[in-house]
Enzyme design. Structure first.
Site, short mmCIF file in Angstrom:
data_model
loop_
_atom_site.label_atom_id
_atom_site.label_comp_id
_atom_site.label_asym_id
_atom_site.label_seq_id
_atom_site.Cartn_x
_atom_site.Cartn_y
_atom_site.Cartn_z
CD GLU A 65 -2.81 1.38 2.27
OE1 GLU A 65 -3.24 0.33 3.07
OE2 GLU A 65 -3.06 2.55 2.50
CG ASP A 117 9.99 8.48 -4.01
OD1 ASP A 117 9.08 7.98 -4.02
OD2 ASP A 117 10.76 9.13 -4.67
CG ASP A 140 0.06 13.97 -1.29
OD1 ASP A 140 -0.84 14.33 -0.69
OD2 ASP A 140 1.13 13.39 -1.26
CE LYS A 144 -2.52 26.62 -6.29
NZ LYS A 144 -1.28 27.42 -5.31
CG ASP A 176 -11.08 13.13 -2.92
OD1 ASP A 176 -9.81 12.60 -3.02
OD2 ASP A 176 -11.22 13.96 -2.16
CB THR A 211 -10.47 7.19 5.68
OG1 THR A 211 -10.76 8.05 4.60
CG2 THR A 211 -10.03 6.06 5.47
CE LYS A 212 -10.97 10.52 12.77
NZ LYS A 212 -9.83 10.37 13.23
CG PHE A 213 -8.52 12.10 3.34
CD1 PHE A 213 -7.83 13.12 3.64
CD2 PHE A 213 -8.67 11.49 2.10
CE1 PHE A 213 -6.93 13.81 2.61
CE2 PHE A 213 -7.68 11.91 0.91
CZ PHE A 213 -6.94 13.35 1.27
CD GLU A 214 -14.25 7.35 0.54
OE1 GLU A 214 -13.70 6.37 1.03
OE2 GLU A 214 -14.95 6.77 -0.57
C1 LIG Z 1 -3.47 12.52 0.68
S1 LIG Z 1 -2.52 11.49 1.56
C2 LIG Z 1 -3.56 9.89 1.45
C3 LIG Z 1 -3.37 8.91 2.66
C4 LIG Z 1 -4.27 7.71 2.82
N1 LIG Z 1 -3.87 6.84 1.62
C5 LIG Z 1 -5.49 8.04 2.89
O1 LIG Z 1 -6.30 7.54 2.22
O2 LIG Z 1 -5.82 8.68 4.01
C6 LIG Z 1 -1.09 10.93 0.56
C7 LIG Z 1 0.01 10.08 1.25
O3 LIG Z 1 0.98 9.82 0.38
C8 LIG Z 1 2.15 9.96 0.94
N2 LIG Z 1 3.27 9.87 -0.27
C9 LIG Z 1 3.21 10.93 -1.15
N3 LIG Z 1 3.98 10.82 -2.12
C10 LIG Z 1 4.73 9.56 -1.73
C11 LIG Z 1 5.93 8.57 -2.24
N4 LIG Z 1 6.36 9.11 -3.45
N5 LIG Z 1 5.92 7.76 -1.77
C12 LIG Z 1 5.65 7.12 -0.47
N6 LIG Z 1 4.50 7.89 -0.05
C13 LIG Z 1 4.00 9.12 -0.58
C14 LIG Z 1 2.12 11.10 1.62
O4 LIG Z 1 3.24 11.28 2.71
C15 LIG Z 1 0.55 11.01 2.27
O5 LIG Z 1 0.76 10.45 3.58
#
Ligand SMILES: C[S@@+](CC[C@H](N)C(=O)[O-])C[C@H]1O[C@@H](n2cnc3c(N)ncnc32)[C@H](O)[C@@H]1O
Length: 234
Positions: A65, A117, A140, A144, A176, A211-214
């Protein structure tokens, strides 16, 4: 040029890869206590494929994941799938520490974490054809236009992902952001090693936790889209 180099060339060097962030006292304690056996830093991995069977202490289908965030979904899905070796990667230390707290509270034994990463991990430390599934939930969105190049889901990244999946293995994405969903569909559909399991969007699976996010996205009028593709034989 390695697959990682190809992807990295397309992405600008952005500081999010090194996201630190302040941990709470509880998170810091969890990190000190359990990171040494539950986690590894990607830049410190020895060269070559990661020996996940040894790390998990068993051979089982390996699921990755990407971007586990605060670990809400990750912990619930790892608990629901005890037969998989569930590997979560993120760059965000407080989120991983929170995931440790959840894993400890739930007594999870099939979850391991990586900090770094995902592109570097996939390119340098995951053997081709070794993953049973990859999940990328709510990456993410970089809304923009001038930041779209920072988005994870680009053709080279998806080619790298596809190469790491075993035949029949799945890649499941959700977002989303309608316009990012369109981009995901286009990029995934354009990868010859992948086949859409559905006609366009996948039905939202019941087993993917809200999730809270969704929930917040829903409140703000953004509908989540799921995409599930399968790795075909060469
Ligand atoms: C918008 S959050 C979504 C988190 C989670 N999947 C959720 O649904 O709540 C995106 C996550 O991806 C991580 N992330 C971004 N680029 C990444 C990368 N290249 N490798 C690993 N994680 C990354 C960020 O640190 C962040 O925690």
């Amino acid at each position: 040029m390695t697959p990682t180099d190809q992807v990295s060339r397309k992405r600008s060097i952005v500081s999010f890869v090194h996201r630190g962030g302040r941990m709470t006292v509880g998170q810091d304690r969890a990190w000190q206590r359990s990171w040494p056996h539950l986690g590894k830093q990607v830049p410190e991995l020895p060269q070559g494929p990661l020996d996940t069977d040894s790390w998990f202490g068993r051979a089982a289908p390996l699921l990755l994941e990407i971007g586990s965030g605060m670990g809400e979904t990750t912990s619930l899905l790892a608990q629901a799938e005890p037969g998989t070796n569930y590997l979560a990667i993120d760059v965000y230390q407080p989120g991983l520490a929170q995931l440790i707290l959840r894993a400890e509270a739930m007594g999870l034994t099939n979850l391991r974490m990586l900090r770094g990463d995902a592109v570097v991990l996939l390119g340098a430390h995951i053997a081709p054809g070794s993953l049973s599934a990859v999940r990328l939930f709510f990456p993410d969105p970089w809304p923009k236009k001038k930041h779209h190049k920072r988005r994870l889901v680009q053709p080279d990244f998806v080619a790298l992902l596809a190469s790491r999946l075993a035949p029949g293995g799945t890649v499941h994405m959700a977002t989303d952001w309608a316009e990012y969903a369109d981009q995901m569909l286009e990029v995934l559909s354009g990868q010859p090693l992948l086949r859409n399991r559905f006609d366009g969007w996948a039905p939202r699976p019941d087993w993917r936790p809200v999730t809270k996010f969704e929930s917040r996205a829903r409140e703000e009028g953004r509908i989540s889209r799921d995409l599930i593709f399968e790795r075909v034989n060469d």
